[in-house]
Write a protein that holds these residues in place. Sequence first.
Motif, PDB file in Angstrom:
ATOM      1  N   GLN A  82      33.637  27.646  50.518  1.00  0.00           N
ATOM      2  CA  GLN A  82      34.615  27.537  49.418  1.00  0.00           C
ATOM      3  C   GLN A  82      35.402  28.843  49.120  1.00  0.00           C
ATOM      4  O   GLN A  82      36.409  28.671  48.841  1.00  0.00           O
ATOM      5  CB  GLN A  82      33.834  26.945  48.026  1.00  0.00           C
ATOM      6  CG  GLN A  82      33.514  25.345  48.588  1.00  0.00           C
ATOM      7  CD  GLN A  82      32.135  25.450  48.729  1.00  0.00           C
ATOM      8  OE1 GLN A  82      31.452  26.323  49.648  1.00  0.00           O
ATOM      9  NE2 GLN A  82      31.160  24.483  48.926  1.00  0.00           N
ATOM     10  N   LYS A  83      34.672  29.717  49.071  1.00  0.00           N
ATOM     11  CA  LYS A  83      35.182  31.190  48.581  1.00  0.00           C
ATOM     12  C   LYS A  83      36.291  31.703  49.444  1.00  0.00           C
ATOM     13  O   LYS A  83      37.394  32.034  48.963  1.00  0.00           O
ATOM     14  CB  LYS A  83      34.459  32.236  48.332  1.00  0.00           C
ATOM     15  CG  LYS A  83      33.299  31.973  47.129  1.00  0.00           C
ATOM     16  CD  LYS A  83      32.177  32.995  46.894  1.00  0.00           C
ATOM     17  CE  LYS A  83      31.502  32.684  45.871  1.00  0.00           C
ATOM     18  NZ  LYS A  83      30.243  33.875  45.434  1.00  0.00           N
ATOM     19  N   ILE A  86      39.212  29.311  49.300  1.00  0.00           N
ATOM     20  CA  ILE A  86      40.222  29.683  47.950  1.00  0.00           C
ATOM     21  C   ILE A  86      40.696  30.832  48.071  1.00  0.00           C
ATOM     22  O   ILE A  86      42.083  30.855  47.758  1.00  0.00           O
ATOM     23  CB  ILE A  86      39.112  29.597  46.916  1.00  0.00           C
ATOM     24  CG1 ILE A  86      38.632  28.080  46.570  1.00  0.00           C
ATOM     25  CG2 ILE A  86      39.935  30.178  45.708  1.00  0.00           C
ATOM     26  CD1 ILE A  86      37.451  28.105  45.676  1.00  0.00           C
ATOM     27  N   THR A 107      34.406  36.023  45.025  1.00  0.00           N
ATOM     28  CA  THR A 107      35.596  35.211  45.431  1.00  0.00           C
ATOM     29  C   THR A 107      36.830  35.877  45.722  1.00  0.00           C
ATOM     30  O   THR A 107      37.477  35.842  46.848  1.00  0.00           O
ATOM     31  CB  THR A 107      35.971  34.025  44.407  1.00  0.00           C
ATOM     32  OG1 THR A 107      34.494  33.290  44.084  1.00  0.00           O
ATOM     33  CG2 THR A 107      36.797  32.996  45.127  1.00  0.00           C
ATOM     34  N   ILE A 209      38.069  29.983  41.544  1.00  0.00           N
ATOM     35  CA  ILE A 209      36.719  29.583  41.213  1.00  0.00           C
ATOM     36  C   ILE A 209      36.458  28.324  41.910  1.00  0.00           C
ATOM     37  O   ILE A 209      37.238  27.496  42.452  1.00  0.00           O
ATOM     38  CB  ILE A 209      36.604  29.033  39.676  1.00  0.00           C
ATOM     39  CG1 ILE A 209      37.439  28.088  39.229  1.00  0.00           C
ATOM     40  CG2 ILE A 209      36.548  30.307  38.721  1.00  0.00           C
ATOM     41  CD1 ILE A 209      37.204  27.458  37.785  1.00  0.00           C
ATOM     42  N   ASP A 210      35.101  28.080  42.590  1.00  0.00           N
ATOM     43  CA  ASP A 210      34.732  27.174  43.367  1.00  0.00           C
ATOM     44  C   ASP A 210      34.279  26.209  41.971  1.00  0.00           C
ATOM     45  O   ASP A 210      34.189  26.376  41.029  1.00  0.00           O
ATOM     46  CB  ASP A 210      33.541  27.500  43.883  1.00  0.00           C
ATOM     47  CG  ASP A 210      32.156  28.049  43.198  1.00  0.00           C
ATOM     48  OD1 ASP A 210      31.573  27.024  42.700  1.00  0.00           O
ATOM     49  OD2 ASP A 210      31.955  29.095  43.219  1.00  0.00           O
ATOM     50  N   SER A 211      34.201  25.008  42.576  1.00  0.00           N
ATOM     51  CA  SER A 211      34.078  23.658  41.740  1.00  0.00           C
ATOM     52  C   SER A 211      32.770  24.022  40.929  1.00  0.00           C
ATOM     53  O   SER A 211      32.691  23.355  39.652  1.00  0.00           O
ATOM     54  CB  SER A 211      33.963  22.453  42.407  1.00  0.00           C
ATOM     55  OG  SER A 211      33.269  22.324  43.380  1.00  0.00           O
ATOM     56  N   LYS A 213      31.915  26.227  38.977  1.00  0.00           N
ATOM     57  CA  LYS A 213      32.209  26.970  37.806  1.00  0.00           C
ATOM     58  C   LYS A 213      32.644  26.137  36.591  1.00  0.00           C
ATOM     59  O   LYS A 213      32.822  26.452  35.557  1.00  0.00           O
ATOM     60  CB  LYS A 213      33.120  27.888  38.168  1.00  0.00           C
ATOM     61  CG  LYS A 213      32.510  29.027  39.217  1.00  0.00           C
ATOM     62  CD  LYS A 213      31.661  29.860  38.641  1.00  0.00           C
ATOM     63  CE  LYS A 213      30.948  30.937  39.502  1.00  0.00           C
ATOM     64  NZ  LYS A 213      32.100  32.129  39.805  1.00  0.00           N
ATOM     65  N   THR A 233      40.724  26.039  43.558  1.00  0.00           N
ATOM     66  CA  THR A 233      39.289  25.463  43.706  1.00  0.00           C
ATOM     67  C   THR A 233      39.080  24.608  44.828  1.00  0.00           C
ATOM     68  O   THR A 233      40.145  24.603  45.833  1.00  0.00           O
ATOM     69  CB  THR A 233      38.816  24.833  42.385  1.00  0.00           C
ATOM     70  OG1 THR A 233      37.429  24.641  42.471  1.00  0.00           O
ATOM     71  CG2 THR A 233      39.436  23.314  42.353  1.00  0.00           C
ATOM     72  N   ASP A 234      37.949  24.322  44.993  1.00  0.00           N
ATOM     73  CA  ASP A 234      37.753  23.419  46.304  1.00  0.00           C
ATOM     74  C   ASP A 234      37.718  21.852  45.841  1.00  0.00           C
ATOM     75  O   ASP A 234      37.741  21.587  44.715  1.00  0.00           O
ATOM     76  CB  ASP A 234      36.296  23.886  47.047  1.00  0.00           C
ATOM     77  CG  ASP A 234      35.231  23.473  45.741  1.00  0.00           C
ATOM     78  OD1 ASP A 234      34.706  22.297  45.677  1.00  0.00           O
ATOM     79  OD2 ASP A 234      34.774  24.481  45.123  1.00  0.00           O
ATOM     80  N   ILE A 237      35.984  19.618  42.872  1.00  0.00           N
ATOM     81  CA  ILE A 237      36.242  19.343  41.479  1.00  0.00           C
ATOM     82  C   ILE A 237      36.382  17.877  41.119  1.00  0.00           C
ATOM     83  O   ILE A 237      36.837  17.123  41.832  1.00  0.00           O
ATOM     84  CB  ILE A 237      37.786  19.942  41.227  1.00  0.00           C
ATOM     85  CG1 ILE A 237      38.163  19.920  39.670  1.00  0.00           C
ATOM     86  CG2 ILE A 237      38.841  19.415  42.156  1.00  0.00           C
ATOM     87  CD1 ILE A 237      39.339  20.891  39.328  1.00  0.00           C
TER      88      ILE A 237
END
Length: 270
Positions: A82-83, A86, A107, A209-211, A213, A233-234, A237
């Motif tokens: 994800q990071k 993003i 990230t 931010i990944d989801s 967070k 984000t990914d 969310i």
Amino acid sequence: MHEKERHRIILSAVQDKPVVTVPELVELTDSSEATIRRDIAALHVQKRLRRVRGGAEAINPPQFVGLAGRPFRVNEGLHARQKQAIAKEAVALCQDGEPIIINGGTTTFQMVHFLANRRMQVFTNSFPIAEHLLKHSKNTVMLSGGTIYREQNIILSPFDNDVTRNFYARRMFMGAQGLGPLGLMEGDPLLIQAEQKLIDQADELVVLIDSSKFHKRSSLILCGLKRITTVITDSGIEDRHVRMLEDAGVHLVVADTRSGTLEENASSSA
């Protein structure tokens, strides 16, 4: 997480602050309270730390108190796919020649791979970001001054008259401990103070931010949702968080995580 890795994180944490609580260690290691209590008991018997009510402290207390939160090397391996996705979307927002600020974080660090062929003016408070860009890109890099916090690999200054005030940025890119209806959250007052100075120097604030967070909270608010221009984000969310951002007028970018990490792609093409 393996026991040895947990023990390493616990011992590192007690060197960063006078007393570390069980809930803080649960958060750092993603383990249960029962597991952390067993780890503390074992390390106490080994005389590698001292067990106290509700947590643990170092045998030799630290002279210099660090920042709250997971160490950089621990966070780096979490949600890697994800990071990277993003970070790729974040760099896609940039134009060559633009001045940007990249706040230290795992990230935002992933942006360096996609900045390799760019020519930007980059201001950062992160040693790893500055070092990578200097070695592997043609970007101009400016590093902030201040105290080095080894665990988070960032440089922070509590002073108003540092070099931060002399840099203008089209955009600032940053992560956070959490994001909710009240805004962007961090876990340490010194981080808040330093990051607010950086935010003031940028036209736009882009949050990476990944989801996960969206479910994290802290007692410290860095800024309100209205100050954020874009959140990247990914696809994890939730709809309620999408609506929260839309209601606040925040632009949302959802990154495609299906392409795999850089390491996975490199191994598959080898």
